[in-house]
Design an enzyme around this catalytic site. Sequence first.
Site, PDB file in Angstrom:
ATOM      1  N   HIS A  82      37.785  43.024  34.535  1.00 20.36           N
ATOM      2  CA  HIS A  82      37.851  42.316  35.520  1.00 20.36           C
ATOM      3  C   HIS A  82      39.269  42.245  35.974  1.00 20.36           C
ATOM      4  CE1 HIS A  82      37.291  37.751  37.003  1.00 20.36           C
ATOM      5  NE2 HIS A  82      38.711  38.234  37.179  1.00 20.36           N
ATOM      6  N   GLU A  83      40.160  42.005  34.935  1.00 20.95           N
ATOM      7  CA  GLU A  83      41.689  41.927  35.411  1.00 20.95           C
ATOM      8  C   GLU A  83      42.233  43.198  35.946  1.00 20.95           C
ATOM      9  OE1 GLU A  83      43.274  39.102  35.430  1.00 20.95           O
ATOM     10  OE2 GLU A  83      41.527  37.818  34.372  1.00 20.95           O
ATOM     11  N   HIS A  86      41.525  43.367  39.555  1.00 21.37           N
ATOM     12  CA  HIS A  86      42.684  42.771  40.311  1.00 21.37           C
ATOM     13  C   HIS A  86      43.752  43.659  40.294  1.00 21.37           C
ATOM     14  CE1 HIS A  86      40.974  38.853  40.560  1.00 21.37           C
ATOM     15  NE2 HIS A  86      40.780  38.635  39.178  1.00 21.37           N
ATOM     16  N   ASP A 177      40.086  32.363  40.586  1.00 22.53           N
ATOM     17  CA  ASP A 177      40.307  33.186  41.745  1.00 22.53           C
ATOM     18  C   ASP A 177      39.604  32.746  43.044  1.00 22.53           C
ATOM     19  OD1 ASP A 177      41.117  35.610  40.136  1.00 22.53           O
ATOM     20  OD2 ASP A 177      39.259  35.938  39.491  1.00 22.53           O
TER      21      ASP A 177
END
Length: 386
Positions: A82-83, A86, A177
């Site tokens: 997930h990170e 980004h 987010d």
Amino acid sequence: MSERAPSSPQPSGPAPRPPGTIRLGQIAGADVLVNASWFLIAALISVLVAPRVEQVEPGLGVWKYGAGFAFAVILYASVLLHEASHAYVARRFGHRVSSITLHFLGGMTAIDGEARTAKQEFWIAVVGPLTSLAVGGAAVAAWFVTPEGLLQVGVEGLAGANLLIGVLNLVPALPLDGGRVLKASVWQLTGNMHRGTSIAGWSGRLLAVVVLGWPFYQQALLGTPPLVVDYVLAAVLAAFLWTGATAAILNARIRSRLPSLVARRLARRTVTVPEDTPLGQAVATAQSHRAGSIVTVDAGGHPVGIVSERALLAVPADRRPWMPTSSVARTLGPGMTLPVDLAGEELVAAIARRPAEEYLLVAPDGTLHGVLSTVDVDRAFNDRGN
């Protein structure tokens, strides 16, 4: 969720690792760090998952906790994904990503600087939840073809956790987010990034209040009485949300003042004098020209120093005729000569690179325009806030 770090000059060597973290490697050019608090949540997950493991695979004994720990590792691997999404999109837009940190509340991606457009802000923010939803969806599909047993339980937990992470992170409230998605939307509609941050920040504060009160209406909604752990968890999450939202609101207020800081407007009129000019004569010349600063020049007429206002005021008037002006001038070092057209965040960043009391401002053709005093910059910034 991702965290934006303020723009700052980057050191030539590797960035120091924050205390209490372990470096695992790099992803998308960013250091992957694990905070010590992760081991606490991993142990808690191991304990919570152990009964389910025992139910599916009886007789494992203490190894059921090992299976629970393995699930925690796999779960946080998906958080890392997930990170990393980004970080990857941020780098595609030209941002430097300094680190990805896994901690007990999930993960944090440190991205230097602000997105330059609402579109960039939207995609950097939304890609994380979309990645979690994709992982959750893939795990759901895999569950149907996974044999019954411990492996299926792991896939089941991975699916549920990632779907939950994806949905919760889309809640339109900073520092989640979804708050950045809301910020980008308001920014796109109004053309004002700071207004978007402020609205999303207040939404985050509202969410913090709702989360804090969750144990009090948990029984009415779910039919289960709250436990002590429910109160503790609600307080921790509410504090996290409130702190992040408040920081975003304050940051927006500060950054909204920066456009008023224009070096050309703040420049003091300047006179130039040779280095060996008596200080009293230099002061008289400045007064006759109504100048607020004095710059010393060498024999070739090149600026070499800026008279320090503080040092000048410390010299008694009766001594000024006998002292060379260079004795109270600060030598012009690297970073003390700035373009006169600097403004806003670029001006603040230039000052941060080389802290000083005064800076020489030069025009695009290289001619001397004036002197910028940090006292004037501070005064303009504070006046803008009143």
